[in-house]
Design a protein around this motif. Structure first.
Motif, PDB file in Angstrom:
ATOM      1  N   SER A  57       5.356  -4.802  45.446  1.00  0.00           N
ATOM      2  CA  SER A  57       4.307  -3.730  44.730  1.00  0.00           C
ATOM      3  C   SER A  57       3.061  -3.814  44.584  1.00  0.00           C
ATOM      4  CB  SER A  57       5.103  -3.266  43.185  1.00  0.00           C
ATOM      5  OG  SER A  57       6.438  -2.629  43.494  1.00  0.00           O
ATOM      6  N   THR A  58       2.292  -2.947  45.049  1.00  0.00           N
ATOM      7  CA  THR A  58       1.033  -3.205  44.944  1.00  0.00           C
ATOM      8  C   THR A  58       0.227  -2.145  43.853  1.00  0.00           C
ATOM      9  OG1 THR A  58       0.646  -1.803  46.670  1.00  0.00           O
ATOM     10  CG2 THR A  58       0.699  -4.059  47.184  1.00  0.00           C
ATOM     11  N   PHE A  59      -0.932  -2.619  43.491  1.00  0.00           N
ATOM     12  CA  PHE A  59      -1.522  -1.509  42.217  1.00  0.00           C
ATOM     13  C   PHE A  59      -3.096  -1.819  42.795  1.00  0.00           C
ATOM     14  CE2 PHE A  59       2.176  -0.729  39.842  1.00  0.00           C
ATOM     15  CZ  PHE A  59       3.386  -1.822  40.282  1.00  0.00           C
ATOM     16  N   TYR A  60      -3.922  -1.037  42.467  1.00  0.00           N
ATOM     17  CA  TYR A  60      -5.170  -0.820  42.580  1.00  0.00           C
ATOM     18  C   TYR A  60      -5.969  -0.111  41.427  1.00  0.00           C
ATOM     19  CZ  TYR A  60      -4.023  -1.930  47.450  1.00  0.00           C
ATOM     20  OH  TYR A  60      -3.513  -2.828  48.562  1.00  0.00           O
ATOM     21  N   GLU A  61      -7.109  -0.733  41.163  1.00  0.00           N
ATOM     22  CA  GLU A  61      -7.900  -0.013  39.992  1.00  0.00           C
ATOM     23  C   GLU A  61      -8.598   1.037  40.852  1.00  0.00           C
ATOM     24  OE1 GLU A  61     -11.749   1.164  38.213  1.00  0.00           O
ATOM     25  OE2 GLU A  61     -11.713  -0.333  39.933  1.00  0.00           O
ATOM     26  N   HIS A  62      -8.849   2.308  40.255  1.00  0.00           N
ATOM     27  CA  HIS A  62      -8.847   3.557  40.656  1.00  0.00           C
ATOM     28  C   HIS A  62     -10.252   3.598  41.732  1.00  0.00           C
ATOM     29  CE1 HIS A  62     -12.486   4.925  38.258  1.00  0.00           C
ATOM     30  NE2 HIS A  62     -12.062   4.270  37.337  1.00  0.00           N
ATOM     31  N   SER A  63     -11.479   2.482  41.356  1.00  0.00           N
ATOM     32  CA  SER A  63     -12.676   2.759  42.004  1.00  0.00           C
ATOM     33  C   SER A  63     -12.518   1.912  43.336  1.00  0.00           C
ATOM     34  CB  SER A  63     -13.691   1.983  41.317  1.00  0.00           C
ATOM     35  OG  SER A  63     -13.669   0.806  41.002  1.00  0.00           O
ATOM     36  N   VAL A  64     -11.402   1.040  43.674  1.00  0.00           N
ATOM     37  CA  VAL A  64     -11.169   0.359  44.880  1.00  0.00           C
ATOM     38  C   VAL A  64     -10.063   0.899  45.760  1.00  0.00           C
ATOM     39  CG1 VAL A  64     -12.000  -1.593  43.617  1.00  0.00           C
ATOM     40  CG2 VAL A  64      -9.587  -1.434  44.097  1.00  0.00           C
ATOM     41  N   LYS A  65      -9.352   2.024  45.347  1.00  0.00           N
ATOM     42  CA  LYS A  65      -8.647   2.542  46.105  1.00  0.00           C
ATOM     43  C   LYS A  65      -9.062   3.049  47.367  1.00  0.00           C
ATOM     44  CE  LYS A  65      -5.126   3.985  42.396  1.00  0.00           C
ATOM     45  NZ  LYS A  65      -4.414   4.857  41.841  1.00  0.00           N
TER      46      LYS A  65
END
Length: 127
Positions: A57-65
């Motif tokens: 699973s991967t997750f990103y902070e919104h500003s780097v998506k």
């Protein structure tokens, strides 16, 4: 001994790309989540992205998506962060960190969730 060693930072112009790598040793890589965090001068450390080695699973902070991509090579015990279309506001020291399972998926961009930290690598983006 647990070790996390970051590499790949540097100076780049806005719009450019860098690839950060985190080499891990001293623990069972597949039982951990690996996160990338950053800290700019005068600011708190913030979560950027993470990957769970148990299920990918991967997750990103919104500003780097859409600009950053995290990936893991379980055979080499490394996690990479491909950073494209870099902006001056991405300038910071970038750290990788490891969180041992079990974890709360909702907290995987939270520094408190992580047990081990690397020393960091500087990323500077200039106009």
């Amino acid at each position: 001994e647990v070790q996390l060693v970051e590499s790949g930072g540097g100076l780049v112009q806005a719009g450019g790309s860098l690839r950060l790598s985190c080499a891990a040793s001293g623990f069972t890589f597949g039982d951990y989540a690996i996160g990338w965090f950053r800290q700019a001068p005068g600011k708190e450390r913030e979560g950027v992205s993470c990957i769970t080695n148990t299920d990918g699973s991967t997750f990103y902070e919104h500003s780097v998506k859409g600009r950053f991509t995290i990936s893991a090579d379980n055979a080499k015990n490394t996690v990479s962060l491909q950073m494209n279309n870099l902006k001056p506001e991405d300038t910071a020291v970038y750290y990788c960190a490891a969180s041992e399972y079990p974890w709360d998926y909702l907290d995987l961009l939270d520094t408190d969730e992580y047990n081990y930290w690397g020393q960091g690598t500087q990323v500077t983006v200039e106009l």
